[in-house]
Design a protein around this motif. Structure first.
Motif, PDB file in Angstrom:
ATOM      1  N   LEU A 140     -65.755  15.674  11.972  1.00 39.43           N
ATOM      2  CA  LEU A 140     -65.563  17.114  11.849  1.00 39.43           C
ATOM      3  C   LEU A 140     -64.128  17.495  12.182  1.00 39.43           C
ATOM      4  N   LYS A 141     -63.778  18.753  11.958  1.00 42.75           N
ATOM      5  CA  LYS A 141     -62.470  19.247  12.386  1.00 42.75           C
ATOM      6  C   LYS A 141     -62.316  18.967  13.888  1.00 42.75           C
ATOM      7  N   PRO A 142     -61.167  18.507  14.345  1.00 43.75           N
ATOM      8  CA  PRO A 142     -59.840  18.561  13.722  1.00 43.75           C
ATOM      9  C   PRO A 142     -59.492  17.414  12.774  1.00 43.75           C
ATOM     10  N   ALA A 143     -60.420  16.525  12.480  1.00 46.70           N
ATOM     11  CA  ALA A 143     -60.162  15.514  11.451  1.00 46.70           C
ATOM     12  C   ALA A 143     -60.055  16.206  10.090  1.00 46.70           C
ATOM     13  N   PRO A 144     -59.287  15.661   9.164  1.00 47.37           N
ATOM     14  CA  PRO A 144     -59.070  16.325   7.870  1.00 47.37           C
ATOM     15  C   PRO A 144     -60.179  16.108   6.854  1.00 47.37           C
ATOM     16  N   ASP A 145     -61.186  15.297   7.188  1.00 41.12           N
ATOM     17  CA  ASP A 145     -62.191  14.861   6.213  1.00 41.12           C
ATOM     18  C   ASP A 145     -62.831  16.005   5.432  1.00 41.12           C
ATOM     19  N   MET A 146     -63.159  17.071   6.141  1.00 42.28           N
ATOM     20  CA  MET A 146     -63.866  18.192   5.526  1.00 42.28           C
ATOM     21  C   MET A 146     -63.016  18.869   4.451  1.00 42.28           C
ATOM     22  N   TYR A 147     -61.735  19.030   4.735  1.00 45.23           N
ATOM     23  CA  TYR A 147     -60.843  19.660   3.761  1.00 45.23           C
ATOM     24  C   TYR A 147     -60.534  18.722   2.600  1.00 45.23           C
ATOM     25  N   LEU A 148     -60.443  17.450   2.879  1.00 46.02           N
ATOM     26  CA  LEU A 148     -60.228  16.488   1.799  1.00 46.02           C
ATOM     27  C   LEU A 148     -61.416  16.474   0.840  1.00 46.02           C
ATOM     28  N   LEU A 149     -62.623  16.532   1.395  1.00 46.94           N
ATOM     29  CA  LEU A 149     -63.815  16.550   0.550  1.00 46.94           C
ATOM     30  C   LEU A 149     -63.900  17.847  -0.249  1.00 46.94           C
ATOM     31  N   ALA A 150     -63.574  18.963   0.382  1.00 45.10           N
ATOM     32  CA  ALA A 150     -63.640  20.252  -0.319  1.00 45.10           C
ATOM     33  C   ALA A 150     -62.675  20.283  -1.502  1.00 45.10           C
ATOM     34  N   SER A 151     -61.452  19.805  -1.292  1.00 40.92           N
ATOM     35  CA  SER A 151     -60.482  19.809  -2.395  1.00 40.92           C
ATOM     36  C   SER A 151     -60.924  18.867  -3.507  1.00 40.92           C
ATOM     37  N   LYS A 152     -61.498  17.728  -3.131  1.00 41.61           N
ATOM     38  CA  LYS A 152     -62.002  16.785  -4.134  1.00 41.61           C
ATOM     39  C   LYS A 152     -63.104  17.421  -4.964  1.00 41.61           C
ATOM     40  N   ARG A 153     -64.008  18.124  -4.304  1.00 40.29           N
ATOM     41  CA  ARG A 153     -65.120  18.754  -5.018  1.00 40.29           C
ATOM     42  C   ARG A 153     -64.661  19.925  -5.881  1.00 40.29           C
ATOM     43  N   LEU A 154     -63.529  20.512  -5.524  1.00 40.17           N
ATOM     44  CA  LEU A 154     -62.950  21.571  -6.358  1.00 40.17           C
ATOM     45  C   LEU A 154     -62.136  20.994  -7.514  1.00 40.17           C
ATOM     46  N   GLY A 155     -61.888  19.681  -7.469  1.00 40.24           N
ATOM     47  CA  GLY A 155     -61.102  19.036  -8.514  1.00 40.24           C
ATOM     48  C   GLY A 155     -59.620  19.316  -8.396  1.00 40.24           C
ATOM     49  N   LEU A 156     -59.130  19.479  -7.153  1.00 36.12           N
ATOM     50  CA  LEU A 156     -57.734  19.853  -6.926  1.00 36.12           C
ATOM     51  C   LEU A 156     -57.043  18.885  -5.971  1.00 36.12           C
ATOM     52  N   PHE A 157     -55.730  18.690  -6.185  1.00 35.57           N
ATOM     53  CA  PHE A 157     -54.927  17.971  -5.208  1.00 35.57           C
ATOM     54  C   PHE A 157     -54.746  18.861  -3.979  1.00 35.57           C
ATOM     55  N   SER A 167     -59.186  28.773  13.930  1.00 32.98           N
ATOM     56  CA  SER A 167     -59.178  27.962  15.150  1.00 32.98           C
ATOM     57  C   SER A 167     -58.084  26.900  15.115  1.00 32.98           C
ATOM     58  N   PRO A 168     -57.578  26.499  16.280  1.00 36.95           N
ATOM     59  CA  PRO A 168     -56.576  25.430  16.325  1.00 36.95           C
ATOM     60  C   PRO A 168     -57.070  24.127  15.703  1.00 36.95           C
ATOM     61  N   SER A 169     -58.334  23.780  15.932  1.00 40.18           N
ATOM     62  CA  SER A 169     -58.856  22.532  15.365  1.00 40.18           C
ATOM     63  C   SER A 169     -58.926  22.609  13.845  1.00 40.18           C
ATOM     64  N   GLY A 170     -59.260  23.777  13.318  1.00 41.75           N
ATOM     65  CA  GLY A 170     -59.308  23.947  11.872  1.00 41.75           C
ATOM     66  C   GLY A 170     -57.930  23.913  11.244  1.00 41.75           C
ATOM     67  N   VAL A 171     -56.970  24.556  11.903  1.00 42.91           N
ATOM     68  CA  VAL A 171     -55.588  24.528  11.416  1.00 42.91           C
ATOM     69  C   VAL A 171     -55.073  23.094  11.387  1.00 42.91           C
ATOM     70  N   LYS A 172     -55.323  22.348  12.450  1.00 46.06           N
ATOM     71  CA  LYS A 172     -54.883  20.954  12.524  1.00 46.06           C
ATOM     72  C   LYS A 172     -55.509  20.126  11.402  1.00 46.06           C
ATOM     73  N   ALA A 173     -56.798  20.332  11.164  1.00 48.57           N
ATOM     74  CA  ALA A 173     -57.491  19.582  10.115  1.00 48.57           C
ATOM     75  C   ALA A 173     -56.873  19.846   8.746  1.00 48.57           C
ATOM     76  N   ALA A 174     -56.617  21.110   8.452  1.00 47.71           N
ATOM     77  CA  ALA A 174     -56.071  21.472   7.145  1.00 47.71           C
ATOM     78  C   ALA A 174     -54.643  20.971   6.972  1.00 47.71           C
ATOM     79  N   LYS A 175     -53.839  21.051   8.026  1.00 49.46           N
ATOM     80  CA  LYS A 175     -52.466  20.553   7.939  1.00 49.46           C
ATOM     81  C   LYS A 175     -52.454  19.044   7.730  1.00 49.46           C
ATOM     82  N   GLU A 176     -53.345  18.326   8.415  1.00 46.24           N
ATOM     83  CA  GLU A 176     -53.406  16.875   8.242  1.00 46.24           C
ATOM     84  C   GLU A 176     -53.899  16.499   6.847  1.00 46.24           C
ATOM     85  N   ALA A 177     -54.608  17.422   6.206  1.00 49.81           N
ATOM     86  CA  ALA A 177     -55.050  17.193   4.826  1.00 49.81           C
ATOM     87  C   ALA A 177     -53.938  17.504   3.825  1.00 49.81           C
ATOM     88  N   GLY A 178     -52.826  18.052   4.307  1.00 55.21           N
ATOM     89  CA  GLY A 178     -51.689  18.334   3.441  1.00 55.21           C
ATOM     90  C   GLY A 178     -51.743  19.676   2.755  1.00 55.21           C
TER      91      GLY A 178
END
Length: 214
Positions: A140-157, A167-178
């Motif tokens: 889960l957040k703060p790991a980027p996995d959730m955002y990486l999966l969401a972008s993949k399912r949207l078909g987007l880089f 939240s700080p953990s959510g911000v960190k997760a999204a930044k680590e996902a690029g």
């Protein structure tokens, strides 16, 4: 940058549910004669129920398993969210304006059932092409996995995705996902969200900025 997607956190970002999560936990804790204030609960915002349940069992010596505590909280939360969950001011209107120009998704540390109880009341799920919950990833957040999966399912880089978080953990997760991150101070003070690319006072302000600038 020509952004093509927006991925939103749910609790505390689109919907004012953090107080409901807090009150549900406080109700469970009261069964074990534990009382905490709102300031104590702030440290758990953006973290999973599992983390809090394990802390209660391990450090506060609650005579119940983390699994049982989590299940009690979930049942309490579902009842409360189905009655009281509400979007932040302006969110529904702006999502309606944004959905024609962006692919949109949700990435939430909430479980499938927790998210469903919110959508039962708010109907916000109708705006999104994908919804990623805690049940769909190993970390889960703060790991980027959730955002990486969401972008993949949207078909987007990831570099063409905007993220809105509270939240700080959510911000960190999204930044680590690029991803480019807009933070809102609904749940945490600005100084704890400095890793975000932009910070807004309200969710409405963040969504309006996206609409005006992209």
């Amino acid at each position: 940058m020509n952004y093509q997607g927006i991925i939103f956190d749910l609790d505390g970002t689109l919907v004012d549910t953090e107080p409901i999560h807090r009150d549900a936990w406080f109700k469970v804790m009261a069964e074990y004669d534990l009382e905490f204030g709102n300031e104590w609960f702030e440290q758990w915002i953006g973290k999973s129920d599992r983390v809090l349940a394990e802390s209660l069992e391990r450090y506060y010596k609650v005579p119940a398993s983390a699994d049982l505590l989590q299940e009690k909280k979930r049942k309490t939360y579902h009842l409360m969210a189905a009655e009281f969950a509400a979007p932040f001011t302006g969110v529904e209107v702006l999502l309606g304006l944004l959905k024609d120009n962006f692919r949109m998704g949700i990435a939430t540390n909430s479980s499938d059932k927790d998210a469903a109880s919110v959508f039962q009341k708010t109907k916000l799920d109708t705006f999104f092409q994908t919804i990623v919950t805690a049940d769909m990833v190993d970390k889960l957040k703060p790991a980027p996995d959730m955002y990486l999966l969401a972008s993949k399912r949207l078909g987007l880089f990831t570099d063409v995705c905007l993220v809105v978080e509270d939240s700080p953990s959510g911000v960190k997760a999204a930044k680590e996902a690029g991803m480019y991150v807009l933070a809102v101070t609904n749940s945490h003070p600005e100084e704890s969200l400095k890793q975000a690319d932009k910070i807004f006072t309200t969710s409405q302000d963040a969504l309006q900025w996206i609409f005006d600038n992209h």
